[in-house]
Enzyme design. Structure first.
Site, PDB file in Angstrom:
ATOM      1  N   ASP A 212       3.775  -6.508   3.770  1.00 38.11           N
ATOM      2  CA  ASP A 212       3.342  -5.494   4.740  1.00 38.11           C
ATOM      3  C   ASP A 212       3.564  -5.997   6.166  1.00 38.11           C
ATOM      4  O   ASP A 212       2.904  -5.558   7.101  1.00 38.11           O
ATOM      5  CB  ASP A 212       1.845  -5.179   4.485  1.00 38.11           C
ATOM      6  CG  ASP A 212       1.392  -3.882   5.118  1.00 38.11           C
ATOM      7  OD1 ASP A 212       2.253  -3.077   5.534  1.00 38.11           O
ATOM      8  OD2 ASP A 212       0.174  -3.674   5.203  1.00 38.11           O
TER       9      ASP A 212
ATOM     10  N   HIS B 295       3.999   3.551  12.536  1.00 40.24           N
ATOM     11  CA  HIS B 295       3.001   4.572  12.895  1.00 40.24           C
ATOM     12  C   HIS B 295       3.502   5.564  13.944  1.00 40.24           C
ATOM     13  O   HIS B 295       2.697   6.194  14.625  1.00 40.24           O
ATOM     14  CB  HIS B 295       1.684   3.942  13.387  1.00 40.24           C
ATOM     15  CG  HIS B 295       1.027   3.057  12.357  1.00 40.24           C
ATOM     16  ND1 HIS B 295      -0.243   2.557  12.502  1.00 40.24           N
ATOM     17  CD2 HIS B 295       1.458   2.595  11.163  1.00 40.24           C
ATOM     18  CE1 HIS B 295      -0.558   1.815  11.456  1.00 40.24           C
ATOM     19  NE2 HIS B 295       0.471   1.821  10.630  1.00 40.24           N
TER      20      HIS B 295
ATOM     21  N   ASP C 125      -0.267   4.358   0.968  1.00 35.54           N
ATOM     22  CA  ASP C 125      -0.589   5.371   1.983  1.00 35.54           C
ATOM     23  C   ASP C 125       0.183   5.115   3.269  1.00 35.54           C
ATOM     24  O   ASP C 125       0.611   3.988   3.551  1.00 35.54           O
ATOM     25  CB  ASP C 125      -2.099   5.397   2.277  1.00 35.54           C
ATOM     26  CG  ASP C 125      -2.619   4.093   2.894  1.00 35.54           C
ATOM     27  OD1 ASP C 125      -2.231   3.014   2.402  1.00 35.54           O
ATOM     28  OD2 ASP C 125      -3.394   4.177   3.863  1.00 35.54           O
TER      29      ASP C 125
ATOM     30  N   GLU D  20      -4.955   1.729   2.708  1.00 34.65           N
ATOM     31  CA  GLU D  20      -4.949   0.511   3.530  1.00 34.65           C
ATOM     32  C   GLU D  20      -5.095   0.863   5.003  1.00 34.65           C
ATOM     33  O   GLU D  20      -5.789   0.185   5.760  1.00 34.65           O
ATOM     34  CB  GLU D  20      -3.647  -0.275   3.316  1.00 34.65           C
ATOM     35  CG  GLU D  20      -3.652  -1.676   3.918  1.00 34.65           C
ATOM     36  CD  GLU D  20      -3.156  -1.745   5.350  1.00 34.65           C
ATOM     37  OE1 GLU D  20      -3.242  -2.832   5.949  1.00 34.65           O
ATOM     38  OE2 GLU D  20      -2.681  -0.720   5.899  1.00 34.65           O
ATOM     39  N   GLU D  21      -4.420   1.941   5.409  1.00 35.10           N
ATOM     40  CA  GLU D  21      -4.375   2.302   6.829  1.00 35.10           C
ATOM     41  C   GLU D  21      -5.746   2.698   7.371  1.00 35.10           C
ATOM     42  O   GLU D  21      -5.958   2.713   8.575  1.00 35.10           O
ATOM     43  CB  GLU D  21      -3.367   3.447   7.048  1.00 35.10           C
ATOM     44  CG  GLU D  21      -1.928   3.084   6.712  1.00 35.10           C
ATOM     45  CD  GLU D  21      -1.303   2.108   7.707  1.00 35.10           C
ATOM     46  OE1 GLU D  21      -1.988   1.715   8.665  1.00 35.10           O
ATOM     47  OE2 GLU D  21      -0.136   1.742   7.499  1.00 35.10           O
TER      48      GLU D  21
ATOM     49  N   HIS E 110       0.829  -1.214   0.000  1.00 36.11           N
ATOM     50  CA  HIS E 110       0.000   0.000   0.000  1.00 36.11           C
ATOM     51  C   HIS E 110       0.860   1.259   0.000  1.00 36.11           C
ATOM     52  O   HIS E 110       1.930   1.287   0.622  1.00 36.11           O
ATOM     53  CB  HIS E 110      -1.020  -0.016   1.144  1.00 36.11           C
ATOM     54  CG  HIS E 110      -0.463  -0.036   2.539  1.00 36.11           C
ATOM     55  ND1 HIS E 110      -0.185   1.107   3.242  1.00 36.11           N
ATOM     56  CD2 HIS E 110      -0.158  -1.054   3.377  1.00 36.11           C
ATOM     57  CE1 HIS E 110       0.257   0.786   4.456  1.00 36.11           C
ATOM     58  NE2 HIS E 110       0.294  -0.517   4.559  1.00 36.11           N
TER      59      HIS E 110
ATOM     60  N   ASP F  77       6.134   1.512   6.469  1.00 33.97           N
ATOM     61  CA  ASP F  77       4.806   0.883   6.354  1.00 33.97           C
ATOM     62  C   ASP F  77       3.996   1.742   5.391  1.00 33.97           C
ATOM     63  O   ASP F  77       3.449   2.749   5.803  1.00 33.97           O
ATOM     64  CB  ASP F  77       4.167   0.810   7.740  1.00 33.97           C
ATOM     65  CG  ASP F  77       2.759   0.253   7.718  1.00 33.97           C
ATOM     66  OD1 ASP F  77       2.340  -0.255   6.675  1.00 33.97           O
ATOM     67  OD2 ASP F  77       2.076   0.348   8.758  1.00 33.97           O
TER      68      ASP F  77
HETATM   69 ZN    ZN Z   1       0.882  -1.494   6.361  1.00 35.61          ZN
END
Ligand code: ZN
Length: 416
Positions: A205, A388, A87, A182-183, A85, A148
């Site tokens: 991922d 994150h 994003d 995705e997030e 992903h 990520d």
């Molecule tokens: Zn991810």
């Protein structure tokens, strides 16, 4: 392959991740559009151009913001998909990411140029301690890194370029997909399974080297709406019903010391209040429900409903509604019927001298949705850590192992 040795893909992976991470492509759960943010096109268009550049075929950006491409097979076999992903997580600042690489990590504390108080310690994060001698990529202290899942993007792009440059390598037809959002749980459009047209697929991922995940949470969302009775407080005696008080009662009655994320682990599920907004006339509470099993998930929905009913019974003038919406399901339900994609990945892992591990993840992936929609899609490691947040980091050599895993895997997928 010893983990501390430099590998053939190090330089390319490092360059790609640094380049991709510097692009702000954060998603936004509060946006109704698809993709949720215009800035994700900065990544999508770049990947579209790069895929054309390396000679991939059928390169398109779909109207739902997914980049698709084909690597025609050089040998017969099932069509295998690879996804990552574009994003980055909305939970932390992702604007102005300044990735930097620490070459040949010395095993000590890592400090940050833009935040003197921040320290990444191998004592606190033992996986880092194993990466002495590796090249470590981090952000600068004020943003997340976005490894990520730009690590996943870099791994797939590096493997794809290698395969296109070396047509003598035997592999079945491959489909690549780079998805947005995705997030925020909106990465898999209803049209994606058909457009991807893969027999099975993998997301890159995952975290630690060796991780091959085919078990995720099953997930529902609950939205509780509390409508009180609104009257001028000066004339409110025996008439006003305050929605704030009722919403607080609901929260107070729901489990707080058990069945919440802060006290559960392993295979235990939870009910987690994520949002409470509104005022005296109307309140909205959002919850997420998680469990590895369908029964456990249904039971959590029942608890939320019963609590709402009980609080509603204390105040018949109020209106309390509870809506539970399915989000995604444990991919194990489908994969255990046919473990071929998981077994292929495990065999590929062992060929690299790494013992695969399959730990259930307390979350979902794009693969959870895709699997449910008919494309079995386990999740593979990239090396990403502390995602994150500002302490996010990744080892270039871990990414190189993931790239090698991808190449081994496509070799094993060839029909013998
Ligand atoms: Zn991810």
């Amino acid at each position: 392959m010893p983990q501390d040795s430099k590998t053939r893909f190090d330089q390319e992976l490092e360059t790609r991740l640094m380049r991709y991470a510097a692009i702000d492509s954060q998603s936004d759960a509060n946006s109704p559009t698809s993709p949720s943010t215009e800035r994700q096109y900065d990544m999508l268009r770049l990947l579209e151009a790069e895929l054309k550049d390396i000679g991939a075929e059928d390169v398109v950006i779909t109207d739902y913001g997914t980049v698709l491409a084909t690597l025609p097979g050089t040998a017969p076999g099932p069509t295998v998909g690879f996804l990552a992903h574009v994003d980055t997580a909305p939970q932390f600042n992702a604007t102005g990411v300044k990735p930097r690489v620490i070459k040949g990590y010395n095993g000590g504390d890592i400090t940050y140029p833009d935040n003197a108080d921040l320290i990444l310690s191998p004592v606190e994060f033992p996986y880092l301690a194993q990466k002495q001698g590796h090249d470590i990529i981090t952000a600068s202290g004020t943003t997340l890194l976005g490894g990520d899942d730009k690590a996943g993007v870099a791994i797939i792009m590096t493997a794809a370029k290698h395969l296109l440059e070396n047509p003598e390598i035997k592999h079945p037809p491959l489909r690549l997909a780079f998805t947005p959002d995705e997030e925020i749980g909106r990465g898999v459009n209803a049209a994606l399974p058909k457009d991807l047209a893969a027999d099975f697929a993998y997301t890159f991922d995952g975290g630690e080297v060796g991780e091959i995940v085919y078990e995720t949470f099953s997930a529902d969302g609950a939205e509780i709406l509390v409508k009180g009775v609104s009257i001028h407080p000066g004339h409110a005696k025996d008439k006003l019903v305050n929605a704030i008080h009722l919403a607080s009662k609901i929260i107070q009655t729901l489990p707080q010391s058990v069945m919440v994320p802060e006290t559960t682990d392993g295979h235990e599920g939870f009910i987690h209040a994520t949002d409470m907004v509104g005022g005296s006339s109307e309140m909205k509470i959002k919850l997420i429900l998680r469990d590895f099993e369908r029964e456990g998930l249904a039971e959590k929905g029942e608890i939320v409903r019963k609590v709402c009913e009980a609080v509603a019974a204390t105040e018949p003038r109020a209106e309390i509604t509870c809506q539970i919406t399915p989000q995604y399901r444990n991919m194990r339900y489908w994969l255990e019927k046919d473990m071929t994609p998981v077994d292929l990945a495990r065999d590929a892992c062992r060929k690299l001298g790494i013992e695969p591990m399959s730990v259930p993840i307390r979350g979902g992936t794009d693969g959870s949705r895709l699997t449910e929609m008919g494309v079995p899609t386990p999740n593979l490691f990239t090396g990403m850590q502390n995602i994150h947040g500002p302490l996010e980091w990744i080892s270039v050599q871990d990414m190189a192992l993931a790239t090698e895993l991808c190449l081994e895997l496509v070799g094993l997928a060839v029909e013998s």
